[in-house]
Scaffold this active site. Structure first.
Site, PDB file in Angstrom:
ATOM      1  N   ALA A  35     -94.762  -4.210  -3.555  1.00  0.00           N
ATOM      2  CA  ALA A  35     -94.858  -5.523  -4.197  1.00  0.00           C
ATOM      3  C   ALA A  35     -93.924  -5.617  -5.395  1.00  0.00           C
ATOM      4  CB  ALA A  35     -96.302  -5.804  -4.618  1.00  0.00           C
ATOM      5  N   CYS A  67     -95.321  -8.999  13.273  1.00  0.00           N
ATOM      6  CA  CYS A  67     -94.806  -9.470  14.565  1.00  0.00           C
ATOM      7  C   CYS A  67     -95.918  -9.518  15.607  1.00  0.00           C
ATOM      8  CB  CYS A  67     -93.627  -8.608  15.013  1.00  0.00           C
ATOM      9  SG  CYS A  67     -93.924  -6.828  14.941  1.00  0.00           S
ATOM     10  N   TYR A 113     -97.222  -8.034  33.368  1.00  0.00           N
ATOM     11  CA  TYR A 113     -97.324  -9.490  33.439  1.00  0.00           C
ATOM     12  C   TYR A 113     -97.486  -9.915  34.908  1.00  0.00           C
ATOM     13  CZ  TYR A 113     -96.134  -9.923  28.499  1.00  0.00           C
ATOM     14  OH  TYR A 113     -96.165  -9.850  27.129  1.00  0.00           O
ATOM     15  N   GLN A 145     -85.260 -16.484  28.412  1.00  0.00           N
ATOM     16  CA  GLN A 145     -86.171 -15.653  29.204  1.00  0.00           C
ATOM     17  C   GLN A 145     -87.252 -16.532  29.828  1.00  0.00           C
ATOM     18  OE1 GLN A 145     -89.304 -12.967  27.620  1.00  0.00           O
ATOM     19  NE2 GLN A 145     -88.061 -11.303  28.431  1.00  0.00           N
ATOM     20  N   GLY A 164     -85.320  -5.284  18.917  1.00  0.00           N
ATOM     21  CA  GLY A 164     -86.313  -6.336  18.793  1.00  0.00           C
ATOM     22  C   GLY A 164     -86.812  -6.415  17.371  1.00  0.00           C
ATOM     23  N   ARG A 165     -87.842  -5.659  17.064  1.00  0.00           N
ATOM     24  CA  ARG A 165     -88.434  -5.680  15.720  1.00  0.00           C
ATOM     25  C   ARG A 165     -87.434  -5.345  14.611  1.00  0.00           C
ATOM     26  NH1 ARG A 165     -93.152  -1.679  17.200  1.00  0.00           N
ATOM     27  NH2 ARG A 165     -91.332  -0.779  18.220  1.00  0.00           N
ATOM     28  N   ARG A 176     -87.183   1.335  19.569  1.00  0.00           N
ATOM     29  CA  ARG A 176     -86.976   2.023  18.295  1.00  0.00           C
ATOM     30  C   ARG A 176     -85.583   2.671  18.258  1.00  0.00           C
ATOM     31  NH1 ARG A 176     -91.247   5.649  15.986  1.00  0.00           N
ATOM     32  NH2 ARG A 176     -90.686   4.507  14.099  1.00  0.00           N
ATOM     33  N   HIS A 226     -88.869 -12.684  33.300  1.00  0.00           N
ATOM     34  CA  HIS A 226     -90.000 -12.005  32.674  1.00  0.00           C
ATOM     35  C   HIS A 226     -91.163 -12.119  33.640  1.00  0.00           C
ATOM     36  CE1 HIS A 226     -93.587 -12.066  29.989  1.00  0.00           C
ATOM     37  NE2 HIS A 226     -92.899 -11.233  29.256  1.00  0.00           N
ATOM     38  N   CYS A 284     -94.834  -1.141  12.190  1.00  0.00           N
ATOM     39  CA  CYS A 284     -96.233  -1.385  11.824  1.00  0.00           C
ATOM     40  C   CYS A 284     -96.840  -2.488  12.672  1.00  0.00           C
ATOM     41  CB  CYS A 284     -96.334  -1.740  10.348  1.00  0.00           C
ATOM     42  SG  CYS A 284     -95.497  -3.289   9.890  1.00  0.00           S
ATOM     43  N   HIS A 299     -92.389  -5.997  34.563  1.00  0.00           N
ATOM     44  CA  HIS A 299     -92.636  -5.005  33.519  1.00  0.00           C
ATOM     45  C   HIS A 299     -93.902  -5.374  32.761  1.00  0.00           C
ATOM     46  CE1 HIS A 299     -91.611  -5.793  29.065  1.00  0.00           C
ATOM     47  NE2 HIS A 299     -91.921  -6.954  29.558  1.00  0.00           N
TER      48      HIS A 299
END
Length: 666
Positions: A415, A372, A182, A109, A341-342, A319, A176, A368, A179
């Protein structure tokens, strides 16, 4: 594999390049993955190879600069082929050869840069733009207008970078980006672009920069060398630094859908071979980097529009880690390919697990953004809250322990569960005790709101992992000194968590903790006052407001979300905007000083008092670490560790990371 998921594994073509399935790794900032000469380092190579091993058909790298003079970035921050072409080819070739071994393709990219949205920690206070416009993050900075010569330099550097990438074995380029606001997007949008030359004015002129880039790359690398475009059909900009929420009526100041359709047609005609589509901008960052407050698959309605007007493939993220939702979207003609992605940070093996019919084994992304996007902004490095090995795959790989030990874990929150999981993987004999009737700790009340459902998915994932690893899980069990001594462990890990802080208010009998209300143990009534404007207080307020309850949020500080760990801008901005949009009554610089069962007495910073009628008060004022057992017996255990909230109340990321770090070295 489930029959309905087979469509996800059909081969796809971008231009003449065949890709083995419809899964794409979405581009994400490559912080920590390159060296100061702009080349990928070992961490970067291992990071991308891990996702190839996981079965993804096409990887798209994070932002890669084409030069570092016009918009000078501190190095190392992002790769840049033109800084050291020879070394870039050497390291890039090593990476692409390994990726190709798994049948995976990879695009580099390439970016024209940030412009007015430059990250101060990387670029400083100097900023460029199509016109002299305000900076996104720095209110005292007005951006410098790019010269025509600088634009031409960018175009030339794109072609040079693409040629270097091709030599290094990359299968294509993604641009890139038109969108997210940028630099190329700033040129494309009249709100930002006030130029009077050939790069300003009408839409085609504003797109000229992006058009010249793809044409230069094709001229340099050949017409068959695929070039994808990161593209937003709608900006969701209300005003400078102000975004529009889902369902909110506002006047679009950026690119609206009508112009987005026209622009997409022009850009396809110019030669782009695929559109990696989303919506949003840095002024509405919670669209481009959706927190848990956004619906899953939020881009599908917009990319369905692209699908109806474009002949080239459309790639969609947002998502989409649920394979049922993803495969349905393809069947319904809303997208061609699924970008993760995430989710691929949380679990690099998602495609392989779907293919094997082991969906329950997928470690869920919580949206969350702590490991990242939040970590990128603060520390210029990428990782994942629930996957500590992300971005350091080789250094943090788990191996078998030299000696198998008897490990006792006390506490079944994030944990404790992570500690038990890692210890068991390494060959230790693990027993986990928890006082509750299920694993998860604070994930359970925290995951009650529908927008936090992934917290519960993480708890369920841990249950399955510990069962498969044959960890001896003992629920509904209070652990004391006798329990620990009788177990005679080689190692004791205290992950006893934290408990909500509580106090009484006047004579009121209707003062509850947020946990009690979330778990349904207490009824807040039709109206409530929430004490504490941190993350728990704001999310509880949002959850109750969605139920139609009248909510007042009271915070002692000058603002909400000031106490606790820093949030990603996208999460914080959206939560703030939702609190205002949902008509939650917000009172800052205020506290409750007295109450009975009908009234609550509030006092502002000047000592002035007002009476508020409400059915209840909900306390969201933080948590207290549970350390008493550790303090009582730590010196009687040869090897012991205190981790997670029991050590220091922070967030899920540090609970998981503490556990991973400790147990990978036992």
């Amino acid at each position: 594999m489930k029959e309905e998921h087979r469509i996800l594994f059909e081969p796809m073509k971008i231009g003449k390049l065949e890709i083995k399935n419809r899964f794409v790794m979405a581009p994400m900032g490559p912080g920590g993955l390159c060296d100061a000469d702009g080349t990928f380092n070992e961490r970067g190579v291992e990071y991308y190879v891990e996702r190839a091993k996981g079965g993804t058909g096409l990887l798209i790298t994070g932002v890669t600069m084409v030069e570092n003079e016009i918009e000078k970035c501190a190095l190392p921050s992002m790769p840049c082929p033109t800084l050291n072409p020879l070394n870039f080819v050497k390291t890039g070739k090593m990476m692409t050869e390994r990726i190709h071994a798994y049948g995976t393709k990879i695009f580099l990219q390439l970016s024209a840069g940030f412009g007015r949205v430059s990250i101060p920690s990387i670029v400083g206070k100097t900023a460029v733009a199509p016109s002299p416009i305000p900076h996104r993050w720095l209110p005292d900075v007005i951006c410098r207008e790019l010269t025509i010569d600088e634009i031409h330099t960018y175009v030339r550097k794109f072609a040079e970078s693409a040629a270097i990438a091709k030599k290094a074995g990359f299968d294509g380029i993604e641009i890139h980006a038109v969108h997210e606001g940028y630099l190329l997007d700033q040129f494309a949008i009249s709100f930002f672009n006030h130029r009077k030359d050939q790069y300003g004015g009408n839409l085609r002129n504003r797109l000229r920069f992006a058009i010249e880039i793809v044409q230069a790359i094709k001229a340099e690398c050949g017409q068959d060398f695929p070039v994808s475009l990161r593209y937003s059909i709608k900006s969701f900009i209300k005003d400078w630094r102000q975004g529009g929420l889902p369902g909110e009526e506002f006047q679009e100041q950026g690119r609206d859908i009508e112009e987005g359709i026209e622009a997409a047609k022009i850009l396809e005609e110019a030669g782009y071979d695929a559109f990696n589509g989303d919506v949003g901008s840095y002024d509405s960052w919670y669209w481009a980097h959706p927190p848990m407050y956004q619906e899953k698959g939020l881009y599908l309605p917009y990319n369905k529009i692209l699908k109806t007007i474009l002949k080239v493939p459309v790639i969609t993220a947002g998502r989409l880690d649920n394979p049922d939702l993803a495969s349905k979207a393809i069947r319904e003609g809303k997208t061609d390919m699924i970008a993760l992605g995430r989710p691929l940070l949380a679990d690099a093996d998602i495609p392989n697990k779907i293919k094997a019919g082991k969906i329950e084994k997928i470690r869920p992304c919580l949206s969350c953004q702590e490991g990242c996007m939040g970590r990128l902004a603060s520390f210029a490095t990428i990782s994942c809250a629930v996957n500590p090995a992300c971005g350091r795959e080789k250094d943090y790989a788990l191996g078998k322990a030299d000696q198998s030990k008897k490990v006792l874990v006390i506490g079944g929150g994030p944990a404790g569960c992570e500690a038990a999981r890692v210890a068991a993987i390494r060959g230790h004999h693990v027993t986990l005790f928890d006082k509750n009737n299920r694993l998860g700790g604070n994930l359970i009340p925290g995951g009650i709101p529908d927008f936090k459902e992934d917290d519960h998915l993480l708890a369920t994932w841990y249950e399955g992992e510990l069962k498969d690893l044959k960890v001896d899980v003992q629920l509904n069990t209070e652990v004391n000194r006798t329990t620990v001594n009788e177990y005679a462990a080689d190692v004791v890990i205290f992950a006893t968590g934290s408990s909500p802080k509580t106090f009484s208010i006047g004579t009121s009998t209707k003062v509850y903790s947020a946990e009690e209300v979330l778990l349904g143990k207490k009824d807040p009534g039709a109206s409530t006052v929430i004490v504490g404007g941190g993350l728990v207080g704001c999310e509880t307020a949002l959850w109750l407001a969605d139920q139609g309850k009248k909510v007042t949020l009271v915070e002692m500080q000058e603002d909400i979300l000031t106490v606790g760990g820093p949030l990603c801008h996208a999460n914080e901005d959206m939560l703030r905007d939702l609190v205002a949009y949902k008509d939650i009554h917000l009172l800052t610089n205020a506290k409750i000083v007295d109450a009975n069962d009908q009234e609550f007495v509030l006092q502002n910073k000047d000592g002035e008092e007002t009476i508020l009628n409400a059915d209840s008060a909900i306390l969201a004022v933080g948590y207290t670490p549970q350390q008493s057992l550790y303090e009582d017996i730590q010196n009687e255990v040869s090897e012991s560790y205190l981790i997670g909230d029991a050590k220091q109340v922070q967030n899920i990321m540090y609970a998981v990371w503490d556990a991973y770090e400790v147990t990978r070295n036992i």
